[in-house]
Design a protein around this motif. Structure first.
Motif, PDB file in Angstrom:
ATOM      1  N   PRO A 115      35.380  35.841  46.504  1.00  0.00           N
ATOM      2  CA  PRO A 115      35.034  34.516  45.989  1.00  0.00           C
ATOM      3  C   PRO A 115      33.716  34.494  45.219  1.00  0.00           C
ATOM      4  N   GLY A 116      32.767  35.349  45.604  1.00  0.00           N
ATOM      5  CA  GLY A 116      31.475  35.377  44.927  1.00  0.00           C
ATOM      6  C   GLY A 116      31.224  36.630  44.125  1.00  0.00           C
ATOM      7  N   ALA A 117      32.242  37.466  43.952  1.00  0.00           N
ATOM      8  CA  ALA A 117      32.067  38.726  43.225  1.00  0.00           C
ATOM      9  C   ALA A 117      33.337  39.038  42.451  1.00  0.00           C
ATOM     10  N   GLY A 118      33.295  38.767  41.143  1.00  0.00           N
ATOM     11  CA  GLY A 118      34.434  39.069  40.281  1.00  0.00           C
ATOM     12  C   GLY A 118      34.071  40.198  39.346  1.00  0.00           C
ATOM     13  N   SER A 119      33.507  39.846  38.195  1.00  0.00           N
ATOM     14  CA  SER A 119      33.110  40.866  37.228  1.00  0.00           C
ATOM     15  C   SER A 119      31.995  41.749  37.779  1.00  0.00           C
ATOM     16  N   ASP A 120      31.130  41.177  38.625  1.00  0.00           N
ATOM     17  CA  ASP A 120      30.016  41.931  39.211  1.00  0.00           C
ATOM     18  C   ASP A 120      30.426  42.483  40.569  1.00  0.00           C
ATOM     19  N   LEU A 121      31.069  43.651  40.554  1.00  0.00           N
ATOM     20  CA  LEU A 121      31.556  44.230  41.808  1.00  0.00           C
ATOM     21  C   LEU A 121      30.415  44.598  42.752  1.00  0.00           C
ATOM     22  N   ARG A 122      29.260  44.938  42.166  1.00  0.00           N
ATOM     23  CA  ARG A 122      28.122  45.297  43.016  1.00  0.00           C
ATOM     24  C   ARG A 122      27.615  44.094  43.813  1.00  0.00           C
ATOM     25  N   GLY A 123      28.087  42.910  43.433  1.00  0.00           N
ATOM     26  CA  GLY A 123      27.665  41.703  44.139  1.00  0.00           C
ATOM     27  C   GLY A 123      28.522  41.382  45.354  1.00  0.00           C
ATOM     28  N   MET A 124      29.461  42.264  45.698  1.00  0.00           N
ATOM     29  CA  MET A 124      30.352  41.968  46.827  1.00  0.00           C
ATOM     30  C   MET A 124      29.582  41.862  48.132  1.00  0.00           C
ATOM     31  N   LYS A 125      30.073  40.980  49.002  1.00  0.00           N
ATOM     32  CA  LYS A 125      29.443  40.756  50.309  1.00  0.00           C
ATOM     33  C   LYS A 125      30.272  41.327  51.457  1.00  0.00           C
ATOM     34  N   ALA A 126      31.569  41.514  51.247  1.00  0.00           N
ATOM     35  CA  ALA A 126      32.398  42.124  52.289  1.00  0.00           C
ATOM     36  C   ALA A 126      31.849  43.509  52.590  1.00  0.00           C
ATOM     37  N   SER A 127      31.718  43.830  53.874  1.00  0.00           N
ATOM     38  CA  SER A 127      30.967  45.035  54.253  1.00  0.00           C
ATOM     39  C   SER A 127      31.760  45.983  55.146  1.00  0.00           C
ATOM     40  N   ALA A 128      31.326  47.218  55.108  1.00  0.00           N
ATOM     41  CA  ALA A 128      31.845  48.256  56.003  1.00  0.00           C
ATOM     42  C   ALA A 128      30.638  48.918  56.659  1.00  0.00           C
TER      43      ALA A 128
ATOM     44  N   THR B 166      35.795  38.872  53.109  1.00  0.00           N
ATOM     45  CA  THR B 166      36.979  38.274  52.479  1.00  0.00           C
ATOM     46  C   THR B 166      37.159  38.792  51.058  1.00  0.00           C
ATOM     47  N   LYS B 167      38.399  39.063  50.698  1.00  0.00           N
ATOM     48  CA  LYS B 167      38.777  39.359  49.322  1.00  0.00           C
ATOM     49  C   LYS B 167      39.781  38.286  48.884  1.00  0.00           C
ATOM     50  N   HIS B 168      39.759  37.937  47.587  1.00  0.00           N
ATOM     51  CA  HIS B 168      40.761  36.977  47.117  1.00  0.00           C
ATOM     52  C   HIS B 168      41.268  37.357  45.733  1.00  0.00           C
ATOM     53  N   PHE B 169      42.286  36.606  45.276  1.00  0.00           N
ATOM     54  CA  PHE B 169      43.002  36.932  44.045  1.00  0.00           C
ATOM     55  C   PHE B 169      43.637  38.324  44.112  1.00  0.00           C
ATOM     56  N   ILE B 170      44.077  38.748  45.280  1.00  0.00           N
ATOM     57  CA  ILE B 170      44.616  40.103  45.424  1.00  0.00           C
ATOM     58  C   ILE B 170      46.124  40.072  45.140  1.00  0.00           C
ATOM     59  N   SER B 171      46.494  40.670  44.027  1.00  0.00           N
ATOM     60  CA  SER B 171      47.874  40.604  43.547  1.00  0.00           C
ATOM     61  C   SER B 171      48.849  41.276  44.496  1.00  0.00           C
ATOM     62  N   HIS B 172      49.968  40.631  44.702  1.00  0.00           N
ATOM     63  CA  HIS B 172      51.122  41.065  45.501  1.00  0.00           C
ATOM     64  C   HIS B 172      50.756  41.662  46.861  1.00  0.00           C
TER      65      HIS B 172
ATOM     66  N   TRP C 254      41.765  38.835  33.986  1.00  0.00           N
ATOM     67  CA  TRP C 254      41.817  39.958  34.929  1.00  0.00           C
ATOM     68  C   TRP C 254      41.618  41.301  34.227  1.00  0.00           C
ATOM     69  N   GLU C 255      41.328  42.303  35.042  1.00  0.00           N
ATOM     70  CA  GLU C 255      40.967  43.639  34.552  1.00  0.00           C
ATOM     71  C   GLU C 255      39.779  43.592  33.589  1.00  0.00           C
ATOM     72  N   GLY C 256      38.877  42.647  33.834  1.00  0.00           N
ATOM     73  CA  GLY C 256      37.693  42.502  32.998  1.00  0.00           C
ATOM     74  C   GLY C 256      37.874  41.398  31.986  1.00  0.00           C
ATOM     75  N   THR C 257      37.083  40.345  32.094  1.00  0.00           N
ATOM     76  CA  THR C 257      37.193  39.213  31.189  1.00  0.00           C
ATOM     77  C   THR C 257      36.883  39.629  29.746  1.00  0.00           C
ATOM     78  N   SER C 258      37.257  38.766  28.814  1.00  0.00           N
ATOM     79  CA  SER C 258      36.938  39.047  27.411  1.00  0.00           C
ATOM     80  C   SER C 258      35.431  39.170  27.217  1.00  0.00           C
ATOM     81  N   GLU C 259      34.676  38.400  27.984  1.00  0.00           N
ATOM     82  CA  GLU C 259      33.219  38.475  27.872  1.00  0.00           C
ATOM     83  C   GLU C 259      32.702  39.829  28.345  1.00  0.00           C
ATOM     84  N   ILE C 260      33.289  40.356  29.412  1.00  0.00           N
ATOM     85  CA  ILE C 260      32.890  41.688  29.889  1.00  0.00           C
ATOM     86  C   ILE C 260      33.244  42.745  28.860  1.00  0.00           C
ATOM     87  N   GLN C 261      34.421  42.635  28.243  1.00  0.00           N
ATOM     88  CA  GLN C 261      34.805  43.614  27.219  1.00  0.00           C
ATOM     89  C   GLN C 261      33.825  43.563  26.045  1.00  0.00           C
ATOM     90  N   ARG C 262      33.427  42.368  25.656  1.00  0.00           N
ATOM     91  CA  ARG C 262      32.458  42.240  24.555  1.00  0.00           C
ATOM     92  C   ARG C 262      31.100  42.828  24.947  1.00  0.00           C
TER      93      ARG C 262
END
Length: 387
Positions: free
Chosen positions: A128-141, A153-159, A366-374
């Motif tokens: 929920p708080g980490a999309g394009s910025d994967l280093r910002g993830m809070k889910a921990s191991a 928590t992870k979300h938007f996880i396809s199938h 998904w797979e990187g927004t247009s802004e990330i590609q730019r």
């Protein structure tokens, strides 16, 4: 790079297109109408895909896949991309190639069953708080003896609802960098049914009906060290090494849908008459067709060139970002213009155009927004001159 297709490539294109038209198109209406992909239908089409040699075709031959080079794989993806996404992705599965990074034991448990159609995977990075910025993830191991304990928590996880296991990326520590502290990331295999691992229904999505997303919850989910994929704290490197070409896959499927939309627009412009002549004779329509065809050709050349360079070992992040950016934005343009040419009929579900138009929206996210590609493209340009 040769612009003509080899005999083998043409055979793969023809075989895949025939499969899509004969086995997938007939079920699009049901999936779009119900928003659901019946399990018995999945198994039926999967069996036909396996028999046709189209299942897990993205995998190397030495592990039981078709062994396609990247360029040929993208031609195959383009043909599959013509159909409803849930149908072609779920029934003609292409297991994530990150599975190839596993140990011999992990390959036996996860990779080979996916290639045989006995299991399916899902990839879990986004939070929920980490999309394009994967280093910002809070889910921990957190390591506890020889085990790892996962929380978050992870979300938007396809199938994920139908997958047998998830490949999950978790923050597993911190390290110093020139920009301060940053998260270390580790990848894990997590089987359905593991205590502390729950898959919940996700969100209703305007794009890709029947292709679900889920929320994954981890509550003191304990895993043995054998479930680590790749090296500890090297999950980011594993992802970068094995998932780069997924941007090209997105681009290729966009090509197929855009071509289908353009074909409908051309046929309609040649048949529909207004003011005593075919509407395709009006400059307002004919110029639209010309622009649609030109944009499609440009996007196809960029995607296929990047695929060819991938096999030569010369592809760059900039190449793949450009291809993904161009193809996804081209699809949005072509889908919109195709509907405009059809007028009100284009918005009716008698034609696939309104679906293609809706489905196109997620491709720029998904797979990187247009802004990330730019960002990737501009960063490469500036670094070349010391910027």
């Amino acid at each position: 790079m040769h612009f003509g297709l080899s005999e083998e490539q043409q055979l793969i294109v023809d075989t895949t297109r025939a499969f899509v038209e004969n086995e997938l198109y007939p079920h699009e209406g049901e999936v779009e109408r119900t928003g659901h992909l019946r399990r018995e239908l999945v198994e039926e089409i999967k069996a036909k895909a396996i028999a046709a040699g189209l299942y897990a075709a993205n995998m190397p031959a030495d592990v039981g896949g078709a062994g396609l080079d990247t360029l040929t794989w993208l031609l195959y993806e383009k043909e599959l991309g013509r159909a409803n996404y849930a149908l072609h992705w779920t029934c003609v599965a292409r297991p994530s190639n990150i599975l190839l990074a596993g140990t011999a034991e992990q390959r036996e448990k996860y990779l080979f069953p996916c290639i045989r159609g006995e299991k399916s995977d899902c990839l879990a990075m986004t939070e929920p708080g980490a999309g394009s910025d994967l280093r910002g993830m809070k889910a921990s191991a957190v390591q506890d003896g020889s085990d790892w304990v996962l929380n978050g928590t992870k979300h938007f996880i396809s199938h994920a609802d139908i997958a047998d296991f998830a490949i999950v990326f978790m923050a597993s520590g911190e390290e110093e960098s020139p920009r301060g502290k940053r998260k270390k990331i580790t990848a894990f295999f997590v089987d359905k049914g593991t205590p502390g691992f729950t898959v919940r229904d996700g969100y209703r999505n305007v794009s890709h009906r029947g292709y679900t997303n889920s929320v994954l919850e981890f509550d003191d989910c304990r895993l043995p060290a054998a479930q680590v994929l790749g090296e500890v704290h090297k999950g980011f490197e594993v992802a970068n090494s094995w998932l780069g070409a997924t941007r090209l896959q997105v681009g290729a499927t966009c090509l197929g849908r855009a071509e289908r939309a353009l074909n409908h627009a051309v046929e309609y412009a040649a048949q529909r008459e207004q003011f005593g002549q075919q509407i395709g004779k009006f400059q307002g329509v004919s110029f639209k067709l010309a622009d649609m065809a030109t944009e499609l050709k440009a996007a196809e050349l960029m995607v296929m060139e990047a695929g060819w360079k991938y096999d030569q070992g010369t592809v760059t992040d900039q190449d793949m970002a450009m291809a993904k950016l161009k193809a996804t934005e081209m699809l949005a343009f072509v889908a919109d213009e195709a509907i405009q040419i059809h007028g009100g009929m284009g918005l009716m579900d008698d034609l696939p155009l309104e679906r293609i138009w809706r489905d196109a929206r997620v491709e720029r996210i998904w797979e990187g927004t247009s802004e990330i590609q730019r960002h990737i493209i501009s960063r490469a340009l500036l670094r070349a001159v010391g910027g």
